[in-house]
Design an enzyme around this catalytic site. Sequence first.
Site, PDB file in Angstrom:
ATOM      1  N   TRP A   1       8.701  12.344  18.428  1.00  0.00           N
ATOM      2  CA  TRP A   1       8.008  11.127  18.001  1.00  0.00           C
ATOM      3  C   TRP A   1       8.902   9.897  18.131  1.00  0.00           C
ATOM      4  CZ3 TRP A   1       3.436  12.459  18.629  1.00  0.00           C
ATOM      5  CH2 TRP A   1       2.992  13.735  18.285  1.00  0.00           C
TER       6      TRP A   1
ATOM      7  N   ASP B   1       9.017   5.467  10.455  1.00  0.00           N
ATOM      8  CA  ASP B   1       7.804   6.238  10.719  1.00  0.00           C
ATOM      9  C   ASP B   1       7.810   7.399   9.732  1.00  0.00           C
ATOM     10  OD1 ASP B   1       5.880   8.004  11.565  1.00  0.00           O
ATOM     11  OD2 ASP B   1       6.598   8.167  13.631  1.00  0.00           O
TER      12      ASP B   1
ATOM     13  N   LYS C   1      -2.076  13.662   7.439  1.00  0.00           N
ATOM     14  CA  LYS C   1      -1.225  14.758   6.990  1.00  0.00           C
ATOM     15  C   LYS C   1      -1.156  14.816   5.466  1.00  0.00           C
ATOM     16  CE  LYS C   1       1.531  14.257  11.182  1.00  0.00           C
ATOM     17  NZ  LYS C   1       1.230  15.517  11.854  1.00  0.00           N
TER      18      LYS C   1
END
Length: 357
Positions: free
Chosen positions: A100, A167, A191
């Site tokens: 990511w 993030d 999530k």
Amino acid sequence: MRKINFSAGPSTLPLEVLKEANENLLDYKGLGFSIMEFSHRSSVFEEIHFDAMKMAKELYNLDDNYEVLFLHGGASLQFAMIPMNLYLGGVCEYANTGIWTQKAINEARILGVNLKIVASSKEENFSYIPKINFSDNADYAYICSNNTIYGTQYKEYPKTKSPLIVDASSDFFSKKVDFSNIALFYGGTQKNAGISGLSCVFIRKDMLERSKNKILPSMLKYSIHSEYNSLFNTPCNFAIYIFNLEMQWLLKQGGLDVVYEKNLEKANLLYKAIDESEGFYKGYAQNKDRSLMNVSFNIKDENLLPIFLKEAEQNDLLGLKGHKLLGGIRASIYNAITLEQVKTLCDFMKEFAKKYN
């Protein structure tokens, strides 16, 4: 009987949230129409929308120096929006700890950002969090707090005078966070905070001033979304509603300190089952950087992996297949996964080891 979903996302929702959403799906609080049918300009939706923002800031104990933005495009769009809005022409520094951050780095490079990778664990396939030394004068410093694929997580964020960008998609709302040097904190909600289709961005107001001075398409400009209170165009109404319910649920749990202790207990139990298996199971991440959210591990005999996954599903344990980049097994034990559900997984793992060792 509900099955136990250990998927990395979209992931398990609290049963209490699902039940309330179900009750209001066809007829929201007796008003005669669905929560999905509300105009985003209606007073009914605005109450949901602004209450969600308020609760999110309350959970992280944030003052008026930060704003909450609800945006489209998932967390991945932020890989581009961050440099587009916050790059000043100097240098932006990134710590590369997995796929990511690599994607974020790639997007910044596409935009022509002068970018420096100041730390990386790529040489050991991202199995640990590297030591990081951000400079004091970067336009911003960027990290991903938890790495879903490799199962690593920052225990503390780096301290830097440069604005820190985090993030936090896969450990969003899982613990208290020190925002003292955080300029922007964001995540997709699918999530730990709801369903897919929504990203939540906490942004410090001085970063909004940077955005104002940029010539950008309106939909990609933080200051525009701030000016319109995240109602510049039609938002993801249902996703924001579920986010609102999730915020209520987290507050009812006692807040993020209580949630963190529960997450720690769950993770310790699962890692103990791995570590005490006498080598039958082997964790992937280095012990000091193990994630409390995503537990990646493998079996000594990899030929047993498809059998493990098949028998797990037969025992109503879903979503345990590791990411294609790493393979093996991954159990995502987000906020909504209970201690009893983790115990069920551990019991299955122990019985499986006895059977095939």
